[in-house]
Design an enzyme around this catalytic site. Structure first.
Site, PDB file in Angstrom:
ATOM      1  N   GLU A  34     -18.064  -5.892  20.457  1.00  0.00           N
ATOM      2  CA  GLU A  34     -18.211  -6.288  19.062  1.00  0.00           C
ATOM      3  C   GLU A  34     -18.346  -5.051  18.178  1.00  0.00           C
ATOM      4  O   GLU A  34     -19.145  -4.166  18.463  1.00  0.00           O
ATOM      5  CB  GLU A  34     -19.442  -7.196  18.908  1.00  0.00           C
ATOM      6  CG  GLU A  34     -19.895  -7.463  17.486  1.00  0.00           C
ATOM      7  CD  GLU A  34     -18.815  -8.072  16.598  1.00  0.00           C
ATOM      8  OE1 GLU A  34     -18.080  -8.973  17.041  1.00  0.00           O
ATOM      9  OE2 GLU A  34     -18.687  -7.602  15.439  1.00  0.00           O
ATOM     10  N   ILE A  50     -18.990 -26.829   8.803  1.00  0.00           N
ATOM     11  CA  ILE A  50     -18.598 -28.218   9.072  1.00  0.00           C
ATOM     12  C   ILE A  50     -18.116 -28.318  10.518  1.00  0.00           C
ATOM     13  O   ILE A  50     -17.418 -27.429  11.011  1.00  0.00           O
ATOM     14  CB  ILE A  50     -17.448 -28.648   8.135  1.00  0.00           C
ATOM     15  CG1 ILE A  50     -17.818 -28.458   6.672  1.00  0.00           C
ATOM     16  CG2 ILE A  50     -17.033 -30.093   8.414  1.00  0.00           C
ATOM     17  CD1 ILE A  50     -18.846 -29.395   6.145  1.00  0.00           C
ATOM     18  N   HIS A  52     -15.583 -30.138  12.343  1.00  0.00           N
ATOM     19  CA  HIS A  52     -14.410 -30.932  12.003  1.00  0.00           C
ATOM     20  C   HIS A  52     -13.933 -31.769  13.194  1.00  0.00           C
ATOM     21  O   HIS A  52     -13.922 -31.281  14.314  1.00  0.00           O
ATOM     22  CB  HIS A  52     -13.236 -30.020  11.611  1.00  0.00           C
ATOM     23  CG  HIS A  52     -13.456 -29.244  10.359  1.00  0.00           C
ATOM     24  ND1 HIS A  52     -13.409 -29.825   9.117  1.00  0.00           N
ATOM     25  CD2 HIS A  52     -13.713 -27.937  10.161  1.00  0.00           C
ATOM     26  CE1 HIS A  52     -13.628 -28.888   8.199  1.00  0.00           C
ATOM     27  NE2 HIS A  52     -13.817 -27.740   8.803  1.00  0.00           N
ATOM     28  N   VAL A 175     -13.118  -1.236  18.494  1.00  0.00           N
ATOM     29  CA  VAL A 175     -11.987  -0.781  19.310  1.00  0.00           C
ATOM     30  C   VAL A 175     -10.956  -0.121  18.393  1.00  0.00           C
ATOM     31  O   VAL A 175     -10.438  -0.756  17.480  1.00  0.00           O
ATOM     32  CB  VAL A 175     -11.355  -1.957  20.074  1.00  0.00           C
ATOM     33  CG1 VAL A 175     -10.105  -1.503  20.819  1.00  0.00           C
ATOM     34  CG2 VAL A 175     -12.364  -2.559  21.053  1.00  0.00           C
ATOM     35  N   ILE A 337      -7.250 -17.751  13.571  1.00  0.00           N
ATOM     36  CA  ILE A 337      -8.172 -18.895  13.616  1.00  0.00           C
ATOM     37  C   ILE A 337      -8.862 -18.914  12.261  1.00  0.00           C
ATOM     38  O   ILE A 337      -9.840 -18.200  12.036  1.00  0.00           O
ATOM     39  CB  ILE A 337      -9.226 -18.719  14.744  1.00  0.00           C
ATOM     40  CG1 ILE A 337      -8.588 -18.188  16.036  1.00  0.00           C
ATOM     41  CG2 ILE A 337      -9.999 -20.012  14.965  1.00  0.00           C
ATOM     42  CD1 ILE A 337      -7.697 -19.125  16.765  1.00  0.00           C
ATOM     43  N   SER A 339     -10.205 -21.446   9.319  1.00  0.00           N
ATOM     44  CA  SER A 339     -11.491 -22.000   8.897  1.00  0.00           C
ATOM     45  C   SER A 339     -12.009 -23.049   9.871  1.00  0.00           C
ATOM     46  O   SER A 339     -13.078 -23.595   9.683  1.00  0.00           O
ATOM     47  CB  SER A 339     -11.363 -22.610   7.498  1.00  0.00           C
ATOM     48  OG  SER A 339     -10.284 -23.493   7.461  1.00  0.00           O
ATOM     49  N   CYS A 401     -42.773 -17.246   7.241  1.00  0.00           N
ATOM     50  CA  CYS A 401     -41.804 -17.483   6.166  1.00  0.00           C
ATOM     51  C   CYS A 401     -42.069 -18.905   5.685  1.00  0.00           C
ATOM     52  O   CYS A 401     -41.784 -19.865   6.392  1.00  0.00           O
ATOM     53  CB  CYS A 401     -40.371 -17.328   6.665  1.00  0.00           C
ATOM     54  SG  CYS A 401     -39.142 -18.008   5.539  1.00  0.00           S
ATOM     55  N   CYS A 403     -41.031 -20.700   2.925  1.00  0.00           N
ATOM     56  CA  CYS A 403     -39.967 -21.571   2.423  1.00  0.00           C
ATOM     57  C   CYS A 403     -39.247 -22.271   3.578  1.00  0.00           C
ATOM     58  O   CYS A 403     -38.939 -23.446   3.507  1.00  0.00           O
ATOM     59  CB  CYS A 403     -38.948 -20.775   1.615  1.00  0.00           C
ATOM     60  SG  CYS A 403     -39.649 -19.873   0.232  1.00  0.00           S
ATOM     61  N   CYS A 443     -42.658 -13.342   1.520  1.00  0.00           N
ATOM     62  CA  CYS A 443     -42.807 -13.038   2.940  1.00  0.00           C
ATOM     63  C   CYS A 443     -42.215 -11.716   3.371  1.00  0.00           C
ATOM     64  O   CYS A 443     -42.470 -11.266   4.475  1.00  0.00           O
ATOM     65  CB  CYS A 443     -42.184 -14.158   3.770  1.00  0.00           C
ATOM     66  SG  CYS A 443     -40.433 -14.360   3.449  1.00  0.00           S
TER      67      CYS A 443
END
Lengths: 467, 415
Positions: A34, A50, A52, A175, A337, A339, A401, A403, A443
């Site tokens: 990565e 979503i 799908h 890479v 690829i 969405s 945290c 919230c 926080c």
């Protein structure tokens, strides 16, 4: 150089992580490479989240097949490992006569894609289901299978499962070169090159760059930027389904969707851009989605906004996925690829294994370790409401945290997990901390101190990393 | 009696309730220490409205907690009210466990927060180095870190100058302050100190229109509101100050009626919300007033709470809403429950949207003028206190009470 890997997967987004996880079931030496500092930091982290069904994909396309398969696999996998998913269903809303006549066409398309259970809705039925819809909705189409999923937990779960089953994860490794003697590919990525017999290109926005390293130029990635607005949890009561517009020839349009964290998402725009790292929002983009959202759910625009962001879809000149396997070159490309990657990822990975299993002998491992992700979805029992967990370890009762109600125990776990958070940004995606309405007003200071204490690193290191 | 929030308002209410012989008073505080926002405000200027003494924020916060404890109130820290489990029952999460707490009455005193960058829809990239004053103060005083090298401060009200103080005192240069209004909204000496002593330019009638930088902020774009002229300022830190919003989520989750102006729960002059037995006070009602004003409200709310605990009455009577018209933005309290059980001797808090000089504020019900008060200067983002007293002239069937400025009584739309 160390002994070559059997397979190197380039890109630890949701597609690469899914492929690495699938390969980890076999007695192969696999490495997941990565460029970014963490799993899922590209297109995978900034999308509409979503799940799908693939009801509106082009029938017969690779995308249609793999989204449908990925949907089925993801539904089962999410339950197994604890990825937050809610099958809310989606309402496609037609606002004028032109859109109303499109509804049967979409219905036919869904049938061709094997998506069942769709139901036409009259205007009255629509308002009965979604009473906060703005005036003027004429008719609708209910797609009960559509849902929402946590875009952060999904790639993390897959990468974690891969790592605990022996896959090596190399972060911060872009890479930049490839040399091959015909049987072994050597990938240049920083000080330690990686040798592998097979290479899988799941590099997302950079998939065409990796293609180039293999002498292939089948497509060019032209990022399509989508700007989105996230509303606070008080807005969640305004809708119960994903609200979709009738798609046009050029765009799927602006949707309004609940999220698995209990927020409401509005967007995206669709703007072709040249810079593969330009994730900036624009005044025009935000105003555009606000105008659309104000029509669909007028009460939404009075609610508080907790985040605005932009994601880049890996669009190409083709509308379909760019999946190509060169057995002689020992190179598998999983490009374009756009969405639907989150929904299709497990389908894509299954397909990738089928392709690789032709020339690459692989046998299933006898025992595979399972993973269980911490419950971060609103539909789950979260740590702060888990009486027995708090009784066992008081750190799960210490909310740091407020919230998002993230506890010190969850922060600690995320810092010590097999694919650990390396900073506040990683913690944010693993635990929800700092994702909430105050954006650190209350926080941030305490979190920085807590993380510095847990890791033994200076607090300043975490402030720099927060984005 | 259960009080949610151990800041100045909640602690002042706790102390006063005990002084009024209320048996058991419990304060739920979600942080490790009580005291609220003043804990992190390491500068002078606290205590004048309520204690007639000047002290630093942390000293003031400690004093608030000490008085509540000395009066016999219990303060549970690291205890978050995470859900309503009944009309006056709250689920509490704490390291001691998950449990329910019930009171015969509940006071919400959950305070407020600044709107962060996202809520203000400022476009651009999302780099590190974008903060609110609250986050800034906790980083500098809590984690003991410098925020950055060069900052731009958005806002020019009291809290903005507090942010400037925190930045300059911890070694961060302030490149500019930005306000969309024609001039600053704080006290003259504070503005003089920033502009004169630190040489910080104030860009008035301007807006932050873009943040740039990958990884870390590298600059901002500022646009003049009338001319449209833009300028770029290099900086590695942006602090968004002010633009307060009540932390009203628990109030809304409890289904309480809300005031559209303040965005806090609607309360009458006895601090009663629409929920029977549920009261609210402090900055939850209207965003940030000074800690002293919040404490005075907390103390004032105790009278009504003590009456309710004694006789259980007070809900079900007619409620007359108080509405404002532009250039007034809101008033708090924003309703009258008739009859108010006691004369309203504490003032109302008002806000204006623009600078006004020698202005008269009128309070009317129907054609009757109930009260007129003249102000030498009205400043946006600053507390304006309107005397009480007139409330006993309000009648239940006389329609809403309208508060407006005399020079533009009907301009703008009624809220």
């Amino acid at each position: 150089m160390a002994a070559p890997f059997d397979v190197a997967v380039i890109g630890a987004g949701v597609v690469g992580a899914a492929v690495a996880r699938a390969l980890s079931a076999f007695d192969l030496r696999t490495v997941l490479i990565e460029a970014g500092p963490d799993v899922g930091t590209g297109t995978s982290k900034a999308n509409t989240a979503i799940l799908h069904t693939g009801f509106d994909a082009a029938p017969g396309s690779m995308e249609a097949r793999l989204v449908a398969r990925g949907y089925a696999l993801m539904s089962a996998y999410a339950a197994e490992v604890g990825i937050p998913v809610e099958q809310t269903g989606a309402c496609l809303v037609a606002w004028n006569e032109d859109e109303v006549v499109q509804l049967p066409v979409i219905e036919e398309k869904a049938a061709a894609n094997g998506c069942r259970g769709l139901r036409r809705l009259s205007g009255d039925e629509l308002y009965a289901m979604e009473p906060h819809l703005g005036p003027g909705a004429r008719a609708g189409l209910l797609i009960p299978g559509e849902g929402i999923v946590c875009p952060f937990t999904a790639p993390l779960a897959m990468a974690t499962e891969a790592v605990v089953n022996g896959v090596e994860l190399r972060l911060d490794s872009r890479v930049t070169s490839m040399e091959s003697d015909g049987s072994i590919h050597v990938l240049g990525c920083g000080p330690d090159p990686i040798a592998a017999r097979y290479v899988v290109n799941a590099a997302g926005l950079q998939a065409d760059t990796i293609e180039g390293l293999f002498g292939r130029h089948r497509f060019r990635v032209r990022p399509r930027r989508g700007e989105l607005i996230v509303y606070d949890k008080m807005a969640r009561r305004l809708l119960s389904h994903v609200l979709l517009p009738v798609p046009t020839k050029t765009t799927k349009g602006v949707l309004v969707a609940p999220t698995v964290f209990g927020n409401v998402l509005l967007g995206p725009t669709a703007t072709d851009v040249d810079d593969k790292e330009d994730r900036s929002t624009t005044r025009e983009g935000l105003e555009y989605v606000l105008a659309k959202g104000g029509r669909v759910l007028p009460a939404l625009v009075n609610e508080e906004v907790t985040a605005t962001y932009a994601g880049l879809r890996a669009a190409t000149e083709s509308s379909d996925y760019q999946i190509h396997f060169d057995p002689v070159l020992r190179y598998l490309c999983l490009g374009g690829i756009r969405s639907t990657g989150l929904s299709a990822s497990l389908g894509i990975a299954e397909h990738a294994v089928e392709l690789l299993a032709g020339p690459l002998p692989m046998t299933l491992k006898r025992d595979r370790k399972k993973v269980r992700m911490p419950p971060v979805g609103e539909g789950m029992v979260r740590a702060y409401e888990d009486a027995s967990l708090i009784a066992r370890d008081p750190e799960y009762g210490r909310i740091v945290c407020h919230c998002e109600r993230v506890t010190a125990g969850e922060i600690r776990d995320a810092l010590r997990s097999p694919v650990p958070a390396r900073g506040l940004e990683g913690l944010r995606r693993r635990t929800r901390c700092l994702q909430g309405r105050c954006q650190g007003f209350y926080c941030l200071g305490g979190l920085v101190s807590l993380v510095a204490r847990e890791t033994g690193r200076p607090a300043a290191a975490f402030l720099e990393a927060l984005a | 009696m259960v009080i949610v929030g151990g800041g100045p308002a909640g602690l002042a209410a706790a102390a006063e309730l005990r002084r009024r012989q209320v048996g058991r008073v419990l304060v739920l505080e979600r942080e490790g220490e009580p005291g609220g926002i003043p804990r992190d405000c390491h500068h002078a200027g606290f205590g004048w409205p309520d204690l007639k003494r000047m002290m630093s924020g942390p000293a003031y916060a400690r004093g608030c907690a000490a008085r509540a404890r000395a009066a016999g109130a219990e303060i549970w820290t690291e205890s978050s009210a995470t859900r309503w489990r009944g009309a006056r029952t709250l689920q509490v999460t704490s390291p001691h466990g998950l449990f329910d707490v019930s009171g015969r009455a509940v006071l919400l005193a959950t305070g407020c927060r600044e709107r962060p960058r996202a809520a203000r829809l400022v476009p651009g990239t999302r780099p590190a180095g974008v903060l609110t004053t609250g986050a800034l103060q906790r980083i500098v005083h809590g984690a003991r870190e410098r925020a950055g090298r060069r900052a731009v401060v958005v806002g020019a009200e009291h809290v903005s100058y507090s942010a400037v103080h925190t930045l300059t005192a911890s070694g961060t240069e302030v490149a500019a302050m930005i306000t969309d209004l024609p001039r600053h909204q704080t006290y003259g000496p504070l503005a003089w100190l920033a502009a004169g002593r630190h040489g910080i330019p104030l860009l008035a009638q301007s807006e932050l229109t873009r943040i740039s930088g990958k990884g870390r902020v590298d600059g901002v774009e500022v646009t003049h509101r009338t001319t449209g002229a833009t300028q770029s300022i290099a900086c590695d830190t942006v602090v968004f100050t002010g633009d307060w919003i009540p932390d009203h989520e628990l109030a809304r989750a409890g289904g309480l009626a809300m005031d559209p102006g303040t965005r806090g729960p609607r309360v009458d002059a006895s601090y009663r919300t629409s929920g029977p037995g549920v009261f609210a006070a402090g900055n939850l009602l209207h965003g940030a007033e000074t800690a002293g004003i919040a404490a005075l409200e907390g103390r004032a709310s105790a009278a009504g709470i003590a009456r309710f605990l004694a006789d259980g009455a007070g809900w079900g009577a007619p409620v007359v809403p108080l509405s404002v018209t532009r250039p007034l933005v809101w008033i708090s309290p924003n309703a009258l429950g008739l009859p108010e059980a006691a004369p309203v001797d504490h003032p109302f808090v008002l806000r204006v949207a623009e600078f006004l000089r020698d202005e008269t504020v009128d309070v009317r019900q129907g054609a009757r003028i109930l009260h007129r008060e003249r102000f030498r200067a009205l400043v946006p983002n600053r507390s304006i206190r309107l005397r009480g007293g007139w409330t006993r002239a309000v009648v239940a069937d006389g329609g809403p009470v309208l508060i407006s400025t005399a020079s533009r009584p009907r301009e703008g739309e009624a809220r």
